[in-house]
Design an enzyme around this catalytic site. Structure first.
Site, short mmCIF file in Angstrom:
data_model
loop_
_atom_site.label_atom_id
_atom_site.label_comp_id
_atom_site.label_asym_id
_atom_site.label_seq_id
_atom_site.Cartn_x
_atom_site.Cartn_y
_atom_site.Cartn_z
N GLU A 148 0.83 -1.21 0.00
CA GLU A 148 0.00 0.00 0.00
C GLU A 148 0.86 1.26 0.00
O GLU A 148 1.85 1.34 0.72
CB GLU A 148 -0.90 0.02 1.25
CG GLU A 148 -1.89 -1.11 1.31
CD GLU A 148 -3.01 -1.00 0.27
OE1 GLU A 148 -3.13 0.07 -0.35
OE2 GLU A 148 -3.75 -1.99 0.10
N ARG B 207 -17.69 -0.43 6.89
CA ARG B 207 -18.87 -0.98 6.22
C ARG B 207 -19.51 -2.07 7.06
O ARG B 207 -20.71 -2.32 7.01
CB ARG B 207 -18.45 -1.53 4.85
CG ARG B 207 -19.59 -2.00 3.96
CD ARG B 207 -19.08 -2.44 2.58
NE ARG B 207 -18.00 -3.41 2.63
CZ ARG B 207 -18.15 -4.71 2.87
NH1 ARG B 207 -19.34 -5.21 3.12
NH2 ARG B 207 -17.11 -5.52 2.90
N CYS C 201 -7.62 -2.24 8.63
CA CYS C 201 -6.28 -2.26 8.02
C CYS C 201 -5.75 -0.85 7.80
O CYS C 201 -4.63 -0.54 8.18
CB CYS C 201 -6.29 -3.02 6.70
SG CYS C 201 -6.42 -4.79 6.94
N HIS D 149 -1.48 -5.59 1.65
CA HIS D 149 -2.71 -6.38 1.59
C HIS D 149 -2.46 -7.64 0.75
O HIS D 149 -1.71 -7.59 -0.23
CB HIS D 149 -3.85 -5.59 0.94
CG HIS D 149 -4.77 -4.93 1.92
ND1 HIS D 149 -5.02 -3.57 1.92
CD2 HIS D 149 -5.53 -5.46 2.93
CE1 HIS D 149 -5.88 -3.29 2.90
NE2 HIS D 149 -6.22 -4.41 3.52
N1 PCA Z 1 -8.36 -7.03 6.59
C1 PCA Z 1 -9.25 -5.97 7.00
C2 PCA Z 1 -9.06 -5.86 8.49
C3 PCA Z 1 -8.36 -7.10 8.91
C4 PCA Z 1 -7.88 -7.71 7.67
O1 PCA Z 1 -7.15 -8.70 7.58
C5 PCA Z 1 -9.05 -4.68 6.23
O2 PCA Z 1 -8.60 -4.73 5.06
O3 PCA Z 1 -9.34 -3.60 6.74
#
Ligand code: PCA
Length: 215
Positions: free
Chosen positions: A81, A91, A144, A168
């Site tokens: 990111e 959400r 996240c 991610h």
């Molecule tokens: N993904 C979520 C929160 C925890 C995770 O593994 C997110 O993308 O916010």
């Protein structure tokens, strides 16, 4: 000099029984090379507690590099990111039922922080090793992004020597048995994260190479 890398992964959320971010980072706990030594910690998918746990983990491990990892179900690639934004807009409720809407993470804080990781280098190293990867320009507005923004805020205010950021990852195959969604094997995700750690340990600065998104 060998760099200490702290990885974090989340516990399962949104009706899942596993979170691939924790499944992957826990495999890296204790991994060592000449360049890196890795420690891994689990973070709850809960606003506020997530950041408290991260701060405690940083205090415990005194890392040079912090890479937080989270599941992005539906994405096809491993996505380092670029930017964290000062917004919590959930959400769905988190794992303790709270659902902040249109709230600043740090009231009055900067609108955004850039990653401190060389994400273009990391992405191109992943691709050279056969792993689908792309830079992402949004970490969303759930836990996240909250953790990523809180990490960068902590680094800017308290520990400017730390290089930190967020990656991610897609679902792993066992999560998609009953979904029409892409997945990547856990082995490939672990390999991608190992590449991220070593690349971040080698390079403080990113390359200036094309890699932006058109939309
Ligand atoms: N993904 C979520 C929160 C925890 C995770 O593994 C997110 O993308 O916010």
């Amino acid at each position: 000099m060998r760099k200490k890398v702290l990885f974090t992964g989340f516990d399962p959320f949104d009706q899942e029984t596993v979170n691939p971010s924790w499944e992957a980072v826990k495999q890296l706990n204790g991994f060592e090379t000449d360049q890196v030594i890795i420690a891994s910690e689990q973070i709850p998918t809960v606003f506020r507690t997530a950041l408290d746990t991260l701060r405690q983990s940083i205090h415990k491990h005194q890392p040079d590099i912090v890479i937080c990892v989270g599941q992005a179900g539906g994405r096809m690639q491993v996505t380092p990111e670029r930017v964290a934004i000062n917004l919590a807009d959930a959400r769905i409720p988190d794992n303790e039922g709270s659902q902040p809407i249109d709230e600043e993470i740090v009231p009055g804080g900067p609108a955004a922080y850039w990653t401190g990781l060389p994400i273009k280098r990391i992405t191109s190293q992943m691709k050279e090793n056969g792993i689908p990867a792309a830079v992402s320009y949004t970490a969303g507005t759930f836990v996240c992004n909250y953790l990523f923004y809180g990490l960068m805020d902590h680094i800017h205010r308290m520990s400017p020597h730390i290089h930190g950021g967020f990656i991610h990852i897609p679902y792993i195959p066992e999560q998609t048995i009953d979904k029409t969604a892409p997945s990547l094997s856990l082995d490939m995700i672990v390999k991608a994260l190992r590449i991220a750690a070593v690349t971040a340990a080698q390079y403080d600065q990113d390359t200036k190479s094309p890699g932006g998104a058109l939309h």
